[in-house]
Every structure is written in C-alpha cells, then in structure tokens.
Design an enzyme around this catalytic site. Structure first.
Site, PDB file in Angstrom:
ATOM      1  N   LYS A 127      63.336  39.446  34.009  1.00  0.00           N
ATOM      2  CA  LYS A 127      62.168  38.767  33.444  1.00  0.00           C
ATOM      3  C   LYS A 127      62.587  38.065  32.172  1.00  0.00           C
ATOM      4  O   LYS A 127      63.572  38.458  31.527  1.00  0.00           O
ATOM      5  CB  LYS A 127      61.062  39.783  33.123  1.00  0.00           C
ATOM      6  CG  LYS A 127      59.678  39.164  33.108  1.00  0.00           C
ATOM      7  CD  LYS A 127      59.148  38.951  34.513  1.00  0.00           C
ATOM      8  CE  LYS A 127      57.767  38.376  34.518  1.00  0.00           C
ATOM      9  NZ  LYS A 127      57.197  38.427  35.890  1.00  0.00           N
TER      10      LYS A 127
HETATM   11  P1  NAD Z   1      48.450  32.099  34.279  1.00  0.00           P
HETATM   12  O1  NAD Z   1      48.944  31.790  32.926  1.00  0.00           O
HETATM   13  O2  NAD Z   1      48.471  31.038  35.311  1.00  0.00           O
HETATM   14  O3  NAD Z   1      46.952  32.686  34.179  1.00  0.00           O
HETATM   15  C1  NAD Z   1      46.588  33.759  33.363  1.00  0.00           C
HETATM   16  C2  NAD Z   1      45.078  33.879  33.391  1.00  0.00           C
HETATM   17  O4  NAD Z   1      44.694  35.066  32.674  1.00  0.00           O
HETATM   18  C3  NAD Z   1      44.344  32.716  32.729  1.00  0.00           C
HETATM   19  O5  NAD Z   1      43.153  32.437  33.445  1.00  0.00           O
HETATM   20  C4  NAD Z   1      44.009  33.275  31.337  1.00  0.00           C
HETATM   21  O6  NAD Z   1      42.854  32.642  30.755  1.00  0.00           O
HETATM   22  C5  NAD Z   1      43.727  34.713  31.688  1.00  0.00           C
HETATM   23  N1  NAD Z   1      43.859  35.624  30.542  1.00  0.00           N
HETATM   24  C6  NAD Z   1      44.857  35.690  29.631  1.00  0.00           C
HETATM   25  N2  NAD Z   1      44.602  36.653  28.725  1.00  0.00           N
HETATM   26  C7  NAD Z   1      43.435  37.216  29.083  1.00  0.00           C
HETATM   27  C8  NAD Z   1      42.648  38.262  28.560  1.00  0.00           C
HETATM   28  N3  NAD Z   1      43.015  38.929  27.457  1.00  0.00           N
HETATM   29  N4  NAD Z   1      41.500  38.578  29.221  1.00  0.00           N
HETATM   30  C9  NAD Z   1      41.138  37.905  30.327  1.00  0.00           C
HETATM   31  N5  NAD Z   1      41.825  36.903  30.867  1.00  0.00           N
HETATM   32  C10 NAD Z   1      42.968  36.564  30.250  1.00  0.00           C
HETATM   33  O7  NAD Z   1      49.290  33.374  34.758  1.00  0.00           O
HETATM   34  P2  NAD Z   1      49.516  33.869  36.259  1.00  0.00           P
HETATM   35  O8  NAD Z   1      50.798  33.302  36.750  1.00  0.00           O
HETATM   36  O9  NAD Z   1      48.264  33.679  37.044  1.00  0.00           O
HETATM   37  O10 NAD Z   1      49.797  35.421  36.007  1.00  0.00           O
HETATM   38  C11 NAD Z   1      48.750  36.390  35.914  1.00  0.00           C
HETATM   39  C12 NAD Z   1      49.331  37.779  36.138  1.00  0.00           C
HETATM   40  O11 NAD Z   1      49.940  37.834  37.433  1.00  0.00           O
HETATM   41  C13 NAD Z   1      50.439  38.194  35.153  1.00  0.00           C
HETATM   42  O12 NAD Z   1      50.373  39.588  34.958  1.00  0.00           O
HETATM   43  C14 NAD Z   1      51.714  37.850  35.904  1.00  0.00           C
HETATM   44  O13 NAD Z   1      52.831  38.586  35.465  1.00  0.00           O
HETATM   45  C15 NAD Z   1      51.291  38.251  37.305  1.00  0.00           C
HETATM   46  N6  NAD Z   1      52.080  37.648  38.397  1.00  0.00           N
HETATM   47  C16 NAD Z   1      52.228  36.308  38.488  1.00  0.00           C
HETATM   48  C17 NAD Z   1      52.954  35.772  39.559  1.00  0.00           C
HETATM   49  C18 NAD Z   1      53.089  34.281  39.757  1.00  0.00           C
HETATM   50  O14 NAD Z   1      53.630  33.882  40.805  1.00  0.00           O
HETATM   51  N7  NAD Z   1      52.622  33.452  38.858  1.00  0.00           N
HETATM   52  C19 NAD Z   1      53.545  36.623  40.496  1.00  0.00           C
HETATM   53  C20 NAD Z   1      53.358  38.000  40.375  1.00  0.00           C
HETATM   54  C21 NAD Z   1      52.616  38.505  39.320  1.00  0.00           C
END
Ligand code: NAD
Length: 444
Positions: A127
């Site tokens: 990561k």
């Molecule tokens: P992103 O940046 O696209 O979206 C994050 C979202 O969470 C946004 O809508 C933001 O407004 C919201 N957010 C942030 N802080 C917040 C809070 N304190 N309370 C409520 N909402 C909040 O990120 P993403 O890629 O969608 O990732 C989200 C989660 O999924 C993370 O934990 C990431 O590690 C995990 N993840 C992502 C992927 C991927 O392919 N992008 C894969 C596996 C896991």
C-alpha cells in the site's frame, strides 16, 4: 494570500475536526489482532512464521518538494509499504489523504496480502499513501505531486515487483500520471506498472466499477445464505466515491432499495428509495464531488452527524464504503442492520466486530467483500503482460466466478472451524501465506 504556515495550521485543525468523534484505533494494531485471533486456530504454524506475517517486509518513507501554484514549494511525506512478496509481486493502492500515517499504510498492506490470498491471486500485499488534502489542490499540483512521488518510489515499483492502483482520492488519471512517469524513466511504455488505468493506455474494461460490483456480488451471496430476498432489501451505504457509488448503483439494479447514502458532507435519506443514478449525476456535476445539495432525500449535514445516523439505520444491509474505524465499540451496539458487508478497508474495529458477532449481525469482512477490485486489477495486469485484451463480458464473468467461489471457501472454513467470517477469511489467508513461506524457505 494565505501563508504556507497558516494553510498547514488550518489543515491540521480540519484533520482534527475530521477525526473528532471517531475512536482513535491504530489500524496496524487492529490488523495484528486479527492475525493473532486466526492464528489461535492454527497451532500447526510455528510462531516465527506468524510473527513474520504480522510485520511488513519493506517500508519506504519519502519527503519530497512540490512546486505549488503560488510559485512556492511545499514538502510532502509519502509512504510505500510492501508487506509480502512471497506468493508473487506486491499489489496495493495509493491513497491521498490528510490523515495518512505509516501505521495506516502498514495495516492496509497487510490486508492486501490477506485479500489476495483469500481470492487466490499470485500476489503479496502493498500500500502507499501521501499526506495531503487533494480537496485543496489544483489538478496541476496533484499531477506534480504524483509524478514526483512516482520518481521517489520508482526503484521499488514495477510490473514484476510492486503494482500500485487507485484508492481513496486517487483515480485512473492518477494512475496514468504514474504510468507515464515510470515509462519516461524507463524509456519505453510500461503499462503493467499500475492497474486502474484509463482504457486507452492499457486499462481493463470493467475495472472502474469492479470493487463495487464485487461488493454487490458478495452482498447477494450473503443475503442468499441468510434466506433474505434481494428484491426490496433495504440498504444504507456510507461513502459515495469510487466504491460506494457503484455498489449502491449495482445493488439498486439487482432490486435492492437504497434508503440512505452518506459522504464527507453528510447523509441523504429516503424511505421510498434514493434515485441512485440521479445522485451519481448530481455528485459528478458538483465541484467538490459531494452529495450535499441533492434534492432526492432528507439531507443531514456534517461528516459526523449524517454518518452516525446512517450507520445506525434499521436496514437489512449496511455497506460502509468510506474509511477505517467507522464502527467502533461506541456505536456497534446501535447497528440496526442484519447483514454488514465491509466495502471499505478496516471500517470495523476488532472490539466492534466482537459486539456485532454477539448481536448476530452477519459480517462479511473487507478482505473478502472488497476483493473484486484487486481481482480485476489482476486481470488488467495479466492483459498488460500478455498484450492481449478481453471484453467487458469476459471480465465480469471471470470476476463473478472468483467472488462466488471465494465466498463459499470462507463460509466453508467458518463452518469447519466454528468461527465468524472474518476469522475464517484470516485462517484461509494465513494458511496460504504460511505454506508459501515454508515452501520457499529462508535465503541464504
Ligand atoms: P474515494 O476517494 O473514491 O471515496 C471515498 C468516499 O468516502 C467519498 O464519498 C468521501 O466523501 C467519503 N468519506 C471520506 N471520509 C468520510 C467520513 N469521515 N465519513 C463519511 N464519508 C467519508 O475512495 P474509494 O476508492 O471509494 O475507497 C473507499 C474505501 O474502499 C477505502 O477504505 C478504500 O481503501 C476501499 N477500497 C477501495 C478500492 C478501490 O478499488 N478504489 C478497492 C478496495 C477497497
């Protein structure tokens, strides 16, 4: 004009506000506790190997300058942690966020190793992250930061060594900048250095929505197991970014009724079902890409209040898809959902998981629930290496069969050992990682 010092003070204050109300749990400690719990069921694995699995293999910290739009430069701190390269190259996303810490990145790298093992990919986990607030940076500043960070970590990444991907606040454009910078340094195109790229430079069809699609597939399997019909299932989704928005959209297409969605700006609630495509259109048009201002539901403002209400909704299915440590021992007793599918990494602390288990909430852990993203990233890397590209139908079909089989594998392990789904997923993953370590043995 705001001085750099004032700007940094303001960001620090905002970070503290963001964290306010959230229990301070160190995600690295959580990851180690999860490993210890599962290892308790595996007496055949020697303690030294468990200790090795609890520690990242390699950690790189870089402090680097970026020229900002006002002409001055600012120093940023970034990390790349490679937890394991035992089963294959390391794999894991890069996040940009003001609260990034080395321990958070270590935890996320461990979870990537566990995740890849659960879904049987020939990868270890990694990561990366940069401490920054992308909401306050221009595209040019983000591009400069990404290119310089890529340069700083270029000696430890590559298609055979460590392959980054998007995570919180990074996207296909970020991956394109990394791919271009790395390729310029090498002198030839290296599409396989990152996944989650735009299609025109070697991206994979279906990758953008792959994590959300995987979460929806796993949710469908969990509901089926609990004898709950998908049609009409009420759903609440926390986080409406790359993962949350596609999860909500696909669950909606499957027949679920999404009644609550929240993000950093607050939560929107509609007992008759939120019009998810309309909300996606609203967010993509809003300058800050937030749900505030949406007129298709009752809006509760604020990242604390709107999210608190959302997590405690009386729904069938709860999908946290934002950040770590959202469900803690403080609010776990108030969770009203029957099924909880962790789309985010580490949204539930170990103490909260115990409470949910006692309250008979069927919890599907992150290392299974959100593995759809890395599965399709693996497909992207395979296509890059082979220079042979697949159709979206092929991608979706292959992804679905891996997700359904992995759910069954974890469920069977849970039944075999008489444990919850998280412990079962860790048992599966630790057994595979330990077998690979023991088979390769120690060099020299
Ligand atoms: P992103 O940046 O696209 O979206 C994050 C979202 O969470 C946004 O809508 C933001 O407004 C919201 N957010 C942030 N802080 C917040 C809070 N304190 N309370 C409520 N909402 C909040 O990120 P993403 O890629 O969608 O990732 C989200 C989660 O999924 C993370 O934990 C990431 O590690 C995990 N993840 C992502 C992927 C991927 O392919 N992008 C894969 C596996 C896991």
């Amino acid at each position: 004009m705001e001085s750099i010092e004032l700007k940094e003070n303001r960001e620090l204050k905002e970070n503290r506000e963001l964290k306010a109300g959230i229990e301070e749990v160190n995600p690295y400690e959580s990851a180690k506790k999860q490993i210890d719990k599962a290892a308790g069921y595996l007496p055949e694995i020697i303690p030294e190997i468990i200790e090795k699995i609890k520690k990242p293999h390699r950690e790189l910290t870089v402090n680097f300058p970026v020229r900002m739009d006002d002409g001055r430069f600012r120093l940023f701190t970034g990390y790349r942690v490679q937890h394991s390269m035992v089963a294959g190259p390391a794999k894991g996303g890069i996040r940009y966020h003001p609260n990034v810490t080395l321990d958070e990145i270590r935890a996320l790298a461990i979870w990537m190793t566990m995740k890849c093992a659960v879904v049987n990919l020939p990868y270890g986990g990694a990561k990366g992250g940069v401490v920054c607030n992308p909401r306050e940076m221009s595209q040019r500043e983000l591009e400069a930061l990404t290119r310089r960070f890529t340069y700083e970590i270029c000696s430890v990444i590559g298609p055979d060594m460590d392959i980054p991907a998007p995570d919180v606040n990074t996207n296909p454009q970020t991956m394109a900048w990394i791919m271009d910078t790395y390729s310029m340094l090498k002198g030839y195109p290296v599409p396989g250095v990152v996944t989650g790229k735009p299609i025109c430079i070697g991206g994979c069809r279906g990758r953008t929505e792959a994590t959300g699609r995987g979460v929806a597939i796993i949710s469908g399997e969990a509901l089926k197991y609990e004898n709950m019909p998908i049609k009409g299932t009420t759903v609440a989704v926390q986080g409406f970014g790359k993962v949350g928005s596609h999860t909500a959209r696909i669950l909606n297409e499957m027949g679920c009724k999404v009644v609550g969605i929240s993000d950093i700006s607050g939560g929107t609630f509609n007992p008759n079902g939120i019009d998810v495509p309309k909300l996606i259109a609203h967010v993509s048009k809003s300058e800050e890409r937030i749900i505030a201002g949406f007129d298709g539901g009752k809006f509760v403002e604020g990242s604390n209040h709107g999210n608190e209400e959302l997590l405690e909704m009386d729904v069938d299915l709860l999908v946290p898809a934002a950040m770590e440590n959202q469900i803690t021992k403080e609010n776990a007793h108030n969770i009203g959902a029957k099924v909880l599918v962790e789309a985010a990494n580490g949204p539930t602390t170990p103490e909260a998981s115990e409470i949910l288990n006692k309250n008979d909430v069927f919890l599907i852990p992150d290392i299974l629930a959100n593995a759809g993203g890395v599965v399709v990233s693996y497909f992207e890397w395979v296509q890059n290496v082979q220079r042979y590209y697949w159709t979206e139908e092929e991608v979706n079909k292959k992804q679905k069969s891996i997700m359904v089989k992995s759910f069954a594998d974890v469920l069977n392990t849970a039944k075999e050992y008489g444990v919850d789904m998280r412990t079962a997923a860790y048992i599966l993953a630790i057994r595979k990682e330990a077998e690979a370590i023991q088979t390769r043995m120690i060099w020299p």
